[in-house]
Enzyme design. Sequence first.
Site, PDB file in Angstrom:
ATOM      1  N   ASN A   1       0.839  -1.192   0.000  1.00 31.00           N
ATOM      2  CA  ASN A   1       0.000   0.000   0.000  1.00 31.00           C
ATOM      3  C   ASN A   1       0.876   1.245   0.000  1.00 31.00           C
ATOM      4  O   ASN A   1       1.951   1.277   0.612  1.00 31.00           O
ATOM      5  CB  ASN A   1      -1.006   0.004   1.161  1.00 31.00           C
ATOM      6  CG  ASN A   1      -0.390  -0.173   2.528  1.00 31.00           C
ATOM      7  OD1 ASN A   1       0.636  -0.831   2.685  1.00 31.00           O
ATOM      8  ND2 ASN A   1      -1.003   0.420   3.531  1.00 31.00           N
ATOM      9  N   ILE A   2       0.433   2.234  -0.746  1.00 31.34           N
ATOM     10  CA  ILE A   2       1.179   3.486  -0.902  1.00 31.34           C
ATOM     11  C   ILE A   2       0.216   4.631  -0.607  1.00 31.34           C
ATOM     12  O   ILE A   2      -0.694   4.904  -1.404  1.00 31.34           O
ATOM     13  CB  ILE A   2       1.758   3.619  -2.330  1.00 31.34           C
ATOM     14  CG1 ILE A   2       2.638   2.403  -2.669  1.00 31.34           C
ATOM     15  CG2 ILE A   2       2.554   4.920  -2.457  1.00 31.34           C
ATOM     16  CD1 ILE A   2       3.073   2.321  -4.118  1.00 31.34           C
ATOM     17  N   GLU A   3       0.400   5.247   0.574  1.00 34.09           N
ATOM     18  CA  GLU A   3      -0.514   6.309   0.986  1.00 34.09           C
ATOM     19  C   GLU A   3      -0.015   7.663   0.495  1.00 34.09           C
ATOM     20  O   GLU A   3       1.080   7.770  -0.071  1.00 34.09           O
ATOM     21  CB  GLU A   3      -0.669   6.265   2.516  1.00 34.09           C
ATOM     22  CG  GLU A   3      -1.273   4.939   2.946  1.00 34.09           C
ATOM     23  CD  GLU A   3      -1.512   4.820   4.446  1.00 34.09           C
ATOM     24  OE1 GLU A   3      -1.042   5.679   5.214  1.00 34.09           O
ATOM     25  OE2 GLU A   3      -2.183   3.850   4.832  1.00 34.09           O
TER      26      GLU A   3
ATOM     27  N   CYS B   1     -10.068  -5.022   0.548  1.00 35.72           N
ATOM     28  CA  CYS B   1     -11.175  -4.063   0.483  1.00 35.72           C
ATOM     29  C   CYS B   1     -12.012  -4.312  -0.775  1.00 35.72           C
ATOM     30  O   CYS B   1     -11.603  -5.039  -1.684  1.00 35.72           O
ATOM     31  CB  CYS B   1     -10.646  -2.631   0.512  1.00 35.72           C
ATOM     32  SG  CYS B   1     -10.058  -2.057  -1.095  1.00 35.72           S
TER      33      CYS B   1
ATOM     34  N   GLU C   1      -2.879  -4.788  -2.962  1.00 28.74           N
ATOM     35  CA  GLU C   1      -3.372  -5.749  -3.953  1.00 28.74           C
ATOM     36  C   GLU C   1      -3.440  -5.123  -5.336  1.00 28.74           C
ATOM     37  O   GLU C   1      -3.081  -5.723  -6.345  1.00 28.74           O
ATOM     38  CB  GLU C   1      -4.777  -6.256  -3.575  1.00 28.74           C
ATOM     39  CG  GLU C   1      -4.867  -6.982  -2.256  1.00 28.74           C
ATOM     40  CD  GLU C   1      -5.205  -6.054  -1.101  1.00 28.74           C
ATOM     41  OE1 GLU C   1      -4.625  -4.953  -1.012  1.00 28.74           O
ATOM     42  OE2 GLU C   1      -6.027  -6.441  -0.263  1.00 28.74           O
TER      43      GLU C   1
ATOM     44  N   CYS D   1      -4.068   0.556  -2.474  1.00 34.30           N
ATOM     45  CA  CYS D   1      -3.859  -0.678  -1.711  1.00 34.30           C
ATOM     46  C   CYS D   1      -2.787  -1.566  -2.348  1.00 34.30           C
ATOM     47  O   CYS D   1      -2.534  -1.502  -3.562  1.00 34.30           O
ATOM     48  CB  CYS D   1      -5.151  -1.488  -1.662  1.00 34.30           C
ATOM     49  SG  CYS D   1      -6.492  -0.715  -0.773  1.00 34.30           S
TER      50      CYS D   1
ATOM     51  N   CYS E   1     -10.372  -3.510  -4.197  1.00 30.09           N
ATOM     52  CA  CYS E   1      -9.394  -4.525  -4.635  1.00 30.09           C
ATOM     53  C   CYS E   1     -10.105  -5.793  -5.103  1.00 30.09           C
ATOM     54  O   CYS E   1      -9.673  -6.433  -6.066  1.00 30.09           O
ATOM     55  CB  CYS E   1      -8.418  -4.834  -3.508  1.00 30.09           C
ATOM     56  SG  CYS E   1      -7.305  -3.441  -3.186  1.00 30.09           S
TER      57      CYS E   1
HETATM   58  N1  THU Z   1      -5.228  -1.461   2.477  1.00 34.48           N
HETATM   59  C1  THU Z   1      -4.657  -2.312   1.567  1.00 34.48           C
HETATM   60  O1  THU Z   1      -3.512  -2.110   1.138  1.00 34.48           O
HETATM   61  N2  THU Z   1      -5.392  -3.367   1.155  1.00 34.48           N
HETATM   62  C2  THU Z   1      -6.658  -3.628   1.557  1.00 34.48           C
HETATM   63  O2  THU Z   1      -7.287  -4.510   1.009  1.00 34.48           O
HETATM   64  C3  THU Z   1      -7.229  -2.882   2.682  1.00 34.48           C
HETATM   65  C4  THU Z   1      -6.558  -1.622   3.032  1.00 34.48           C
HETATM   66  C5  THU Z   1      -4.461  -0.295   2.910  1.00 34.48           C
HETATM   67  C6  THU Z   1      -5.027   1.021   2.457  1.00 34.48           C
HETATM   68  C7  THU Z   1      -4.464   1.969   3.501  1.00 34.48           C
HETATM   69  O3  THU Z   1      -3.165   2.346   3.087  1.00 34.48           O
HETATM   70  C8  THU Z   1      -4.352   1.108   4.743  1.00 34.48           C
HETATM   71  O4  THU Z   1      -4.417  -0.234   4.311  1.00 34.48           O
HETATM   72  C9  THU Z   1      -5.436   1.367   5.776  1.00 34.48           C
HETATM   73  O5  THU Z   1      -6.687   1.301   5.191  1.00 34.48           O
END
Ligand code: THU
Length: 135
Positions: free
Chosen positions: A46-48, A88, A59, A57, A91
């Site tokens: 995941n890259i915020e 989520c 995935e 996310c 994804c």
């Molecule tokens: N996140 C994912 O990378 N995959 C998911 O299926 C659920 C959420 C990440 C998004 C965000 O960076 C962090 O988790 C919290 O929601």
Amino acid sequence: MITDEIRQRLVETAIQARQWAYAPYSHYQVGAALLTASGRIYDGVNIENAAYPTGICAERVAVFKAVSEGERHFEAIAVVTENGGTPCGACRQVLAEFGLETVVLIADHQGHINQEVTLGALLPGAFGPKDLPER
Ligand code: THU
């Protein structure tokens, strides 16, 4: 068919990738590892972003890396989080585009697989390519 060896390899790859997660806001690091029919594994994290909604996310990063390299057939994806959280909805939708038979391994950071389930089971009644009229 997903063997124990493949399970282990995917989960281990996702665990290793997870260290590169960029999650300074949620502090929830996610690693993914996607196995293609050609036998390659694409990882993702995941890259915020400071502009929150523009983050992505793990995935989807893995899927987009694979598709951008010409891959469209996926066998399985492992998703690793600290607590075995599930993919989520966004994804699930992106993965569903490429097949409802893809196996999803949901594991925690210690490599314990909490759930092994197909995409079709994770996203019943999915909207997909079949729902769009042919053009
Ligand atoms: N996140 C994912 O990378 N995959 C998911 O299926 C659920 C959420 C990440 C998004 C965000 O960076 C962090 O988790 C919290 O929601």
